[in-house]
Scaffold this active site. Structure first.
Site, PDB file in Angstrom:
ATOM      1  N   CYS A 286      77.725 100.868 120.632  1.00 20.86           N
ATOM      2  CA  CYS A 286      79.077 100.421 120.252  1.00 20.86           C
ATOM      3  C   CYS A 286      79.110  98.954 119.839  1.00 20.86           C
ATOM      4  O   CYS A 286      80.086  98.500 119.228  1.00 20.86           O
ATOM      5  CB  CYS A 286      80.058 100.673 121.379  1.00 20.86           C
ATOM      6  SG  CYS A 286      80.078 102.377 121.948  1.00 20.86           S
TER       7      CYS A 286
ATOM      8  N   HIS B  50      85.987  95.962 121.133  1.00 18.77           N
ATOM      9  CA  HIS B  50      85.594  97.370 120.966  1.00 18.77           C
ATOM     10  C   HIS B  50      86.594  98.269 121.694  1.00 18.77           C
ATOM     11  O   HIS B  50      86.912  98.048 122.861  1.00 18.77           O
ATOM     12  CB  HIS B  50      84.182  97.567 121.516  1.00 18.77           C
ATOM     13  CG  HIS B  50      83.801  99.000 121.654  1.00 18.77           C
ATOM     14  ND1 HIS B  50      84.026  99.923 120.664  1.00 18.77           N
ATOM     15  CD2 HIS B  50      83.220  99.669 122.689  1.00 18.77           C
ATOM     16  CE1 HIS B  50      83.592 101.107 121.075  1.00 18.77           C
ATOM     17  NE2 HIS B  50      83.108 100.981 122.299  1.00 18.77           N
TER      18      HIS B  50
ATOM     19  N   ASN C 258      87.479 106.321 121.106  1.00 18.58           N
ATOM     20  CA  ASN C 258      86.350 105.403 120.980  1.00 18.58           C
ATOM     21  C   ASN C 258      85.467 105.871 119.825  1.00 18.58           C
ATOM     22  O   ASN C 258      84.816 106.914 119.920  1.00 18.58           O
ATOM     23  CB  ASN C 258      85.573 105.404 122.307  1.00 18.58           C
ATOM     24  CG  ASN C 258      84.340 104.528 122.266  1.00 18.58           C
ATOM     25  OD1 ASN C 258      83.906 104.083 121.202  1.00 18.58           O
ATOM     26  ND2 ASN C 258      83.753 104.296 123.423  1.00 18.58           N
TER      27      ASN C 258
HETATM   28  O1  UT7 Z   1      81.694 102.583 124.325  1.00 17.46           O
HETATM   29  C1  UT7 Z   1      81.181 102.655 125.627  1.00 17.46           C
HETATM   30  C2  UT7 Z   1      81.337 104.066 126.115  1.00 17.46           C
HETATM   31  N1  UT7 Z   1      81.668 104.259 127.493  1.00 17.46           N
HETATM   32  C3  UT7 Z   1      82.810 103.826 128.065  1.00 17.46           C
HETATM   33  O2  UT7 Z   1      83.552 103.100 127.529  1.00 17.46           O
HETATM   34  C4  UT7 Z   1      83.116 104.347 129.440  1.00 17.46           C
HETATM   35  C5  UT7 Z   1      83.805 103.353 130.318  1.00 17.46           C
HETATM   36  N2  UT7 Z   1      84.386 104.032 131.480  1.00 17.46           N
HETATM   37  C6  UT7 Z   1      85.598 104.615 131.404  1.00 17.46           C
HETATM   38  O3  UT7 Z   1      86.276 104.544 130.381  1.00 17.46           O
HETATM   39  C7  UT7 Z   1      86.134 105.303 132.636  1.00 17.46           C
HETATM   40  O4  UT7 Z   1      85.222 105.119 133.701  1.00 17.46           O
HETATM   41  C8  UT7 Z   1      86.397 106.831 132.424  1.00 17.46           C
HETATM   42  C9  UT7 Z   1      87.617 107.020 131.529  1.00 17.46           C
HETATM   43  C10 UT7 Z   1      85.176 107.501 131.785  1.00 17.46           C
HETATM   44  C11 UT7 Z   1      86.683 107.533 133.747  1.00 17.46           C
HETATM   45  O5  UT7 Z   1      87.810 106.919 134.376  1.00 17.46           O
HETATM   46  P1  UT7 Z   1      87.721 106.507 135.925  1.00 17.46           P
HETATM   47  O6  UT7 Z   1      89.030 105.964 136.292  1.00 17.46           O
HETATM   48  O7  UT7 Z   1      86.522 105.627 136.077  1.00 17.46           O
HETATM   49  O8  UT7 Z   1      87.543 107.903 136.628  1.00 17.46           O
HETATM   50  P2  UT7 Z   1      86.344 108.416 137.550  1.00 17.46           P
HETATM   51  O9  UT7 Z   1      85.124 108.718 136.727  1.00 17.46           O
HETATM   52  O10 UT7 Z   1      86.181 107.491 138.727  1.00 17.46           O
HETATM   53  O11 UT7 Z   1      86.941 109.787 138.078  1.00 17.46           O
HETATM   54  C12 UT7 Z   1      88.101 109.835 138.936  1.00 17.46           C
HETATM   55  C13 UT7 Z   1      88.507 111.276 139.086  1.00 17.46           C
HETATM   56  C14 UT7 Z   1      87.355 112.219 139.428  1.00 17.46           C
HETATM   57  O12 UT7 Z   1      87.861 113.209 140.301  1.00 17.46           O
HETATM   58  P3  UT7 Z   1      87.605 113.100 141.887  1.00 17.46           P
HETATM   59  O13 UT7 Z   1      86.109 113.092 142.034  1.00 17.46           O
HETATM   60  O14 UT7 Z   1      88.250 111.830 142.319  1.00 17.46           O
HETATM   61  O15 UT7 Z   1      88.271 114.341 142.405  1.00 17.46           O
HETATM   62  C15 UT7 Z   1      87.025 112.855 138.113  1.00 17.46           C
HETATM   63  O16 UT7 Z   1      86.458 114.154 138.253  1.00 17.46           O
HETATM   64  O17 UT7 Z   1      89.042 111.750 137.856  1.00 17.46           O
HETATM   65  C16 UT7 Z   1      88.385 112.959 137.490  1.00 17.46           C
HETATM   66  N3  UT7 Z   1      88.359 113.030 136.029  1.00 17.46           N
HETATM   67  C17 UT7 Z   1      89.283 113.657 135.309  1.00 17.46           C
HETATM   68  N4  UT7 Z   1      90.407 114.307 135.647  1.00 17.46           N
HETATM   69  C18 UT7 Z   1      91.158 114.830 134.663  1.00 17.46           C
HETATM   70  C19 UT7 Z   1      87.411 112.497 135.188  1.00 17.46           C
HETATM   71  N5  UT7 Z   1      87.746 112.785 133.926  1.00 17.46           N
HETATM   72  C20 UT7 Z   1      88.896 113.503 133.967  1.00 17.46           C
HETATM   73  C21 UT7 Z   1      89.714 114.079 132.987  1.00 17.46           C
HETATM   74  N6  UT7 Z   1      90.836 114.723 133.383  1.00 17.46           N
HETATM   75  N7  UT7 Z   1      89.444 113.991 131.669  1.00 17.46           N
END
Ligand code: UT7
Length: 327
Positions: A113, A251, A281
């Protein structure tokens, strides 16, 4: 010598996939995705588009906007992590051919990215050596073809598109002070990755299409820390404070990342250009797409002091501070 950006262009494929569309086949919701990322929808390439076709459309638009003749283009760099071929020929060669450019170097650059900023920095170096020619720098991605559509923690983030700029010597001989930072932290290599290279010898028989894997949290933290540090470093080198910046093109990975950077820096969120709500993204395409959109909306005007800042798989990062459109 003074370099400038002569024209910009972008292309987003017409098909739009909303969060509600995704929620029909995935255990997610518009509410979760929007509150965690700021994304409502993303553009998805259909069968008639791929990275090179989108890059060529953005590139053609940038050349047209520059008012220059295509024969002046002496270099094409395409920043991409989703090339048409794995791994040769380069997507840049396909773009050169599609645009009918002659006697022109062409290659791809992969810094995920942050790729567009890396490519811009390389083109700046090349342009100082070849003041008689211009460079076409493109960021283009078809990430929707490599994400795992069953993985709700990653597939909801990404969209397709391409953005491009034409840059070169403006012939004025003015002294221009553009500052830049390129960096990487390879210890985070495993946080965003996609197999399919030569790391693993394939099992006999089957060659599956490998998907991207993403560990969101550590990338999120790296992004906030790094973008804050890069913006600060550039401002310190320029002898200004971040408040003096007119606009920051960060970004577009997650609206919450940008929100956290603005709070950490105590800098108004309105300084940060945002279009992630409708693009998702688009990786290396995100910054040039945002720049082109901002120009068309009148949000980016000549003389503005801006910072471009990005991060991505690798982990990589980069930033540039410039007085638009000179660099
Ligand atoms: O260009 C670079 C590319 N990468 C990035 O930019 C990624 C950067 N990171 C992020 O944007 C965030 O970490 C995410 C959007 C990917 C995830 O958000 P988060 O607030 O860090 O969520 P998490 O991974 O800590 O997950 C929290 C909960 C989990 O459930 P439990 O284990 O607490 O029950 C996930 O399973 O949210 C759940 N979850 C979802 N729920 C509904 C993860 N994705 C989803 C979803 N819908 N799409």
């Amino acid at each position: 010598m003074a370099l400038r950006i002569f024209g910009t262009g972008s292309y987003l494929p017409p098909k739009v996939v909303t969060n509600d569309d995704l929620a029909q086949s995935l255990d997610t919701s518009d509410e979760w995705i929007y509150t965690h990322t700021g994304i409502h929808a993303r553009h998805v390439a259909e069968a008639d588009d791929c990275t090179s076709t989108m890059a060529a459309k953005a590139g053609r638009a940038a050349i047209e906007a520059s008012g220059l003749d295509a024969s002046e283009i002496g270099l094409v760099i395409v920043a991409t992590s989703t090339p048409d071929y794995n791994t040769f020929p380069s997507t840049a060669c396909l773009v050169q051919n599609a645009l009918g450019l002659k006697e022109c170097g062409a290659y791809d650059l992969q810094a995920a990215c942050a790729g567009f900023i890396y490519a811009l920095e390389q083109a700046r170096g090349w342009a100082t050596l070849h003041p008689e020619k211009k460079a076409l720098v493109v960021g283009a991605e078809t990430l929707t073809r490599v994400v795992d559509w069953h993985d709700r923690a990653s597939c909801i983030l990404f969209g397709d598109g391409a953005g491009a700029v034409v840059l070169g010597d403006d012939g004025t001989g003015d002294k221009v002070k553009t500052l830049s930072v390129l960096g990487a932290d390879g210890s985070g290599f495993a946080f965003i990755s996609r197999e399919g290279g030569t790391r693993i010898a394939p099992a006999p028989g089957q060659v599956p299409i490998p998907h991207m894997t993403l560990q969101g949290r550590p990338v999120f933290n790296f992004a906030v820390r790094t973008m804050d540090a890069v913006i600060m470093q550039l401002c310190v080198q320029a002898g200004i404070t971040p408040v003096e910046l007119d606009r920051i093109f960060a970004h577009q990975a997650n609206g919450r990342i940008i929100d956290a950077v603005s709070r950490r820096m105590d800098l108004a969120l309105s300084k940060f250009y945002m279009n992630i709500e409708t693009t998702g993204n688009t990786s290396a395409a995100s910054i040039p797409v945002a720049i082109d959109e901002a120009i068309r909306k009148g949000d980016l005007r000549d003389g503005m002091k801006i910072v471009l800042v990005g991060f991505g798989a690798g982990l990589t990062y980069g930033g540039m501070l410039m007085n638009w459109p000179r660099l």
